[in-house]
Design a protein around this motif. Structure first.
Motif, PDB file in Angstrom:
ATOM      1  N   LEU A  26       0.855  -1.229  -0.159  1.00 31.57           N
ATOM      2  CA  LEU A  26      -0.105  -0.030   0.145  1.00 31.57           C
ATOM      3  C   LEU A  26       0.725   1.173   0.037  1.00 31.57           C
ATOM      4  O   LEU A  26       0.669   2.000  -0.831  1.00 31.57           O
ATOM      5  N   ILE A 118     -10.179  -0.521  16.069  1.00 34.36           N
ATOM      6  CA  ILE A 118      -9.126  -1.084  16.917  1.00 34.36           C
ATOM      7  C   ILE A 118      -8.526  -0.065  17.797  1.00 34.36           C
ATOM      8  O   ILE A 118      -7.824  -0.403  18.546  1.00 34.36           O
ATOM      9  N   ASP A 124      -1.083  12.898  14.415  1.00 32.20           N
ATOM     10  CA  ASP A 124      -0.285  13.928  14.871  1.00 32.20           C
ATOM     11  C   ASP A 124       1.168  13.884  14.257  1.00 32.20           C
ATOM     12  O   ASP A 124       1.721  14.765  13.902  1.00 32.20           O
ATOM     13  N   GLU A 192       9.882  -1.366  10.916  1.00 30.39           N
ATOM     14  CA  GLU A 192       9.401  -2.415  10.240  1.00 30.39           C
ATOM     15  C   GLU A 192       9.733  -2.821   8.897  1.00 30.39           C
ATOM     16  O   GLU A 192      10.074  -2.111   8.241  1.00 30.39           O
ATOM     17  N   ARG A 375      -7.800  -8.751  11.778  1.00 31.43           N
ATOM     18  CA  ARG A 375      -6.848  -9.470  12.520  1.00 31.43           C
ATOM     19  C   ARG A 375      -7.624 -10.251  13.556  1.00 31.43           C
ATOM     20  O   ARG A 375      -7.393 -11.662  13.832  1.00 31.43           O
TER      21      ARG A 375
HETATM   22  N1  EPU Z   1       0.108   6.978  16.509  1.00 34.01           N
HETATM   23  C1  EPU Z   1       0.261   8.200  17.112  1.00 34.01           C
HETATM   24  N2  EPU Z   1       0.240   9.180  16.290  1.00 34.01           N
HETATM   25  C2  EPU Z   1       0.548   9.061  14.916  1.00 34.01           C
HETATM   26  C3  EPU Z   1       0.368   7.867  14.245  1.00 34.01           C
HETATM   27  C4  EPU Z   1       0.382   6.927  15.373  1.00 34.01           C
HETATM   28  O1  EPU Z   1       0.140   8.308  18.326  1.00 34.01           O
HETATM   29  O2  EPU Z   1       0.478  10.021  14.255  1.00 34.01           O
HETATM   30  C5  EPU Z   1       0.195   5.866  17.233  1.00 34.01           C
HETATM   31  C6  EPU Z   1      -0.852   4.911  17.140  1.00 34.01           C
HETATM   32  O3  EPU Z   1      -2.081   5.186  17.801  1.00 34.01           O
HETATM   33  C7  EPU Z   1      -0.298   3.626  17.603  1.00 34.01           C
HETATM   34  C8  EPU Z   1       1.211   3.549  17.478  1.00 34.01           C
HETATM   35  O4  EPU Z   1       1.404   5.157  17.323  1.00 34.01           O
HETATM   36  O5  EPU Z   1      -0.587   3.382  19.004  1.00 34.01           O
HETATM   37  C9  EPU Z   1       1.461   2.966  16.262  1.00 34.01           C
HETATM   38  O6  EPU Z   1       0.787   3.005  14.976  1.00 34.01           O
HETATM   39  P1  EPU Z   1       1.227   3.252  13.789  1.00 34.01           P
HETATM   40  O7  EPU Z   1       0.963   4.564  13.227  1.00 34.01           O
HETATM   41  O8  EPU Z   1       2.760   2.410  13.545  1.00 34.01           O
HETATM   42  O9  EPU Z   1       0.254   2.358  12.739  1.00 34.01           O
HETATM   43  P2  EPU Z   1       0.085   2.566  11.224  1.00 34.01           P
HETATM   44  O10 EPU Z   1       1.279   2.839  10.744  1.00 34.01           O
HETATM   45  O11 EPU Z   1      -1.372   3.517  11.256  1.00 34.01           O
HETATM   46  C10 EPU Z   1       0.555   0.215  10.462  1.00 34.01           C
HETATM   47  C11 EPU Z   1      -0.144  -1.147   9.854  1.00 34.01           C
HETATM   48  C12 EPU Z   1      -1.061  -1.561  11.039  1.00 34.01           C
HETATM   49  C13 EPU Z   1      -0.362  -2.018  12.079  1.00 34.01           C
HETATM   50  C14 EPU Z   1       0.467  -0.862  12.599  1.00 34.01           C
HETATM   51  C15 EPU Z   1       1.424  -1.160  13.827  1.00 34.01           C
HETATM   52  C16 EPU Z   1      -0.393  -0.546   7.496  1.00 34.01           C
HETATM   53  C17 EPU Z   1      -1.111  -0.142   6.303  1.00 34.01           C
HETATM   54  N3  EPU Z   1      -1.008  -0.652   8.758  1.00 34.01           N
HETATM   55  O12 EPU Z   1      -0.480   0.918  11.119  1.00 34.01           O
HETATM   56  O13 EPU Z   1      -1.500  -2.712  10.109  1.00 34.01           O
HETATM   57  O14 EPU Z   1      -1.116  -2.505  13.079  1.00 34.01           O
HETATM   58  O15 EPU Z   1       1.325  -0.360  11.724  1.00 34.01           O
HETATM   59  O16 EPU Z   1       2.394  -2.086  13.436  1.00 34.01           O
HETATM   60  O17 EPU Z   1       0.922  -0.397   7.534  1.00 34.01           O
HETATM   61  C18 EPU Z   1      -3.099  -4.598   9.719  1.00 34.01           C
HETATM   62  O18 EPU Z   1      -2.613  -4.678   8.873  1.00 34.01           O
HETATM   63  O19 EPU Z   1      -4.237  -5.220  10.302  1.00 34.01           O
HETATM   64  C19 EPU Z   1      -3.071  -3.249  10.472  1.00 34.01           C
HETATM   65  C20 EPU Z   1      -3.793  -2.341  11.257  1.00 34.01           C
END
Ligand code: EPU
Length: 422
Positions: A26, A118, A124, A192, A375
């Motif tokens: 993606l 979830i 931010d 990652e 998941r």
């Molecule tokens: N967070 C913040 N601020 C932000 C962004 C994130 O506080 O601006 C916090 C989130 O709330 C969370 C933590 O940081 O507590 C980690 O979140 P992250 O930003 O790493 O998640 P993401 O990048 O939005 C990706 C995957 C998710 C996976 C997470 C954690 C993709 C498309 N999604 O999400 O995948 O759970 O990293 O590894 O890559 C899934 O595939 O089922 C899925 C949810």
């Protein structure tokens, strides 16, 4: 809507082939917008989320062709810069077009991704990182409006939040910085494997990046990127889900092919601790279970820690492992929708803050259950495979967002599973 019907307690045996990684594909699709030349991405899984991203790229003005597992993306010279609510709200990864559009065209209006089942998923860190590169950002009428009329400028950015690093915020800032003037350092970057894959694709496009896979990434901005050809890494979460499937019942013996065992180190370590026999080569893992399992305690953490995306599946395993296992969620403290559904199948799990205390039993009993997210759905399928009698998993469209041909793959391993229309 479809449901999945499983007659449980069938032994799983044989081989399963893992597909390309959704969470690598993606952001790489978004990165293809950084040029107007054609990029070719291979090993792409046929998933609903990939289809959603294709629709978004087309709305933005890219030509996209998807056949035989390969995507060809040709963005137009003058892309549109508005990512609409009806697409961004269904899939958070679409927020990843923000960095590339801002870097290439100096503006982007991206709908806020909104709530998520979830738990809270703030943005931010995405905005902090892009603002550090010189973008002016406002939030109006549910849209993030980012402007960089005079281009972006390299900066030293600390990208840590309350829960540590962020995968997609690192991706957004990384992509934007490739075309910024000067050097950018992202400190506390996510490590990652999917981000390393994104960085590898960007390097093929002509970006100058060092340190991917560590907490400090250095990006030397260039004036222009070009099209590139890339094969995405295989899906460690799909692989991990099948590894847990292999562990769910006595005398299961399955070989997971086309995976990178290094990417599943934390899970394999826990499975071995539980008493599972694990044999690996560079690209396969064989999981076999003979005797009784021991309960395990697990805490989810950013990579290389235990992934939150395998927490629900591991809980299904803990539910059929006599003894007490404690599973603590440190990434999304509310990611426990599967608990009540597993309990409907006879599991004994209660929540204590962001920990689940699992009193494992030797058997679950099949029941109708409701999938709430990707998941959690996988966990319910795993529980159904090991449960006595019939389990019906409703709302399986969640599963189709992230697992390619899951029923076919399980059927080949000997499961009694079918998809039916509700
Ligand atoms: N967070 C913040 N601020 C932000 C962004 C994130 O506080 O601006 C916090 C989130 O709330 C969370 C933590 O940081 O507590 C980690 O979140 P992250 O930003 O790493 O998640 P993401 O990048 O939005 C990706 C995957 C998710 C996976 C997470 C954690 C993709 C498309 N999604 O999400 O995948 O759970 O990293 O590894 O890559 C899934 O595939 O089922 C899925 C949810």
């Amino acid at each position: 809507m479809d449901k999945i019907v499983i007659q449980g307690a069938r032994r799983l045996k044989g081989e399963v082939e893992i597909s390309g990684a959704k969470n690598a594909t993606l952001p790489i699709m978004a990165a293809a917008l950084l040029t107007d030349e054609v990029s070719r991405i291979e090993g792409v899984p046929r998933l609903r989320d990939v289809q959603t991203m294709i629709r978004l790229l087309r709305v933005l003005g890219a030509k996209v062709d998807f056949s035989n597992g390969a995507l060809e993306i040709k963005p137009s010279r003058t892309l549109k810069t508005v990512a609409p609510y009806h697409l961004v709200s269904t899939m958070r990864a679409s927020f990843c077009v923000l960095g590339p559009l801002l870097a290439r065209l100096g503006r982007a209006d991206i709908s806020l991704p909104g709530g998520c089942v979830i738990g809270a998923r703030p943005i931010d860190l995405h905005l902090k990182g892009l603002a550090s590169l010189g973008a002016s950002i406002t939030i109006e009428h549910g849209f993030v409006k980012a402007r960089a009329n005079r281009g972006l400028k390299g900066e030293d950015i600390y990208l840590g939040g309350k829960f540590g690093s962020s995968v997609l915020a690192t991706a957004n800032v990384l992509m934007a910085a490739t075309l910024a003037k000067g050097v950018t350092y992202i400190e506390n970057a996510a490590c990652e494997p999917e981000l390393v894959d994104l960085a590898d694709f960007l390097v093929k496009m002509g970006a100058k990046i060092q340190g991917q896979g560590s907490h400090l990434i250095e990006i030397r901005g260039v004036q222009k990127l070009h099209g590139a050809k890339h094969r995405v890494i295989t899906d460690r979460i799909e692989a991990g889900t099948f590894m847990v499937a292999g562990a769910m019942q006595k005398s299961n013996d399955i070989t997971i092919r086309n995976c990178n065992p290094e990417h599943n180190h934390a899970l394999l370590d826990k499975l071995q601790e539980a008493g599972i026999r694990v044999r690996r080569t560079k690209s396969t893992v064989r999981i076999s279970r003979h005797g009784k399992l021991e309960p395990v305690d697990v805490t989810t953490l950013p990579y290389p820690g235990f992934p939150t995306d395998l927490q629900a599946q591991l809980m299904a395993l803990a539910s059929v492992t006599p003894g007490i296992s404690v599973i603590t969620e440190k990434i999304y403290p509310d990611r426990f929708m599967h608990v009540s559904e597993l309990n409907r199948m006879g599991a004994n799990i209660f929540l204590e803050g962001s920990s689940a205390i699992v009193h494992g039993k030797s058997r679950l009993s099949g029941a109708p259950v409701m999938a709430s997210d990707l998941r959690a759905s996988a966990a319910l399928v795993l529980a159904g495979l090991a449960a006595e009698d019939k389990t019906e998993v409703h709302r399986v469209y969640h599963l189709d967002r992230g697992y390619e041909n899951i029923e076919e793959k399980l059927l080949k391993l000997g499961a009694d599973i079918k998809r039916e229309r509700e």
